[in-house]
Design a protein around this motif. Structure first.
Motif, short mmCIF file in Angstrom:
data_model
loop_
_atom_site.label_atom_id
_atom_site.label_comp_id
_atom_site.label_asym_id
_atom_site.label_seq_id
_atom_site.Cartn_x
_atom_site.Cartn_y
_atom_site.Cartn_z
N SER A 188 -43.81 -18.40 11.77
CA SER A 188 -43.00 -18.56 12.96
C SER A 188 -42.92 -17.23 13.71
N LYS A 189 -42.33 -17.29 14.88
CA LYS A 189 -42.27 -16.11 15.73
C LYS A 189 -41.23 -15.10 15.28
N SER A 190 -41.45 -13.86 15.64
CA SER A 190 -40.42 -12.84 15.55
C SER A 190 -39.61 -12.91 16.84
N SER A 248 -47.96 -13.20 21.80
CA SER A 248 -47.79 -14.61 21.45
C SER A 248 -46.94 -14.80 20.20
N LYS A 249 -46.71 -13.71 19.48
CA LYS A 249 -46.00 -13.85 18.21
C LYS A 249 -44.58 -13.29 18.25
N VAL A 250 -44.12 -12.91 19.43
CA VAL A 250 -42.76 -12.39 19.50
C VAL A 250 -42.07 -12.89 20.77
N GLU A 251 -40.86 -13.39 20.58
CA GLU A 251 -40.04 -13.81 21.71
C GLU A 251 -39.16 -12.63 22.11
N PRO A 276 -40.06 -13.12 10.98
CA PRO A 276 -40.11 -14.55 10.66
C PRO A 276 -39.40 -14.90 9.35
#
Lengths: 77, 77
Positions: free
Chosen positions: B2-4, B28-31, B59
């Motif tokens: 899941s995202k960080s 794409s991997k962090v909000e 995550p």
């Protein structure tokens, strides 16, 4: 892209942060340096701007200080 | 995986750290959550253990506090 360098000193918070960083960035993209076991690299770390450990030196030369673990003074012991 | 989530409050040190984190982990991997503009998410951040910003929620639920920028008390203003 060159590697990041994760400086730590073996404290519990360092080890926990190390695992998180390796998971996030990928083991192949970060060099782990244990300043407690490798005191000869302390001057290098300080020169690069590391003020406490754990700290992550990014490929562009910025230093991200993570959860405060130990000051460089403590690492020098 | 899941995202960080990267929580910040727009301070200069936050913006600098944000760019480093996005470069390292990948956009794409962090909000990115700006708590100054999105105060409704402050309780969520506090519940997750965010004590200062910028901070990165990994995550696996760990919170990495980065270069100290501002305490949550300051963010609440």
């Amino acid at each position: 892209m060159s590697k990041s360098v994760f400086y730590h000193a073996g404290c519990p918070v360092c080890v926990s942060a190390e695992q998180d960083i390796v998971d996030l960035i990928g083991a192949s993209k970060v060099e782990i340096v244990h300043l407690g076991e490798n005191k000869s690299r302390i001057p290098e770390a300080e020169k690069l701007g590391v003020k406490s450990v754990p700290a992550l030196l990014t490929p562009n030369g910025n230093v991200l200080h993570l959860n405060f673990g130990a000051s460089m003074a403590d690492v020098k012991g």
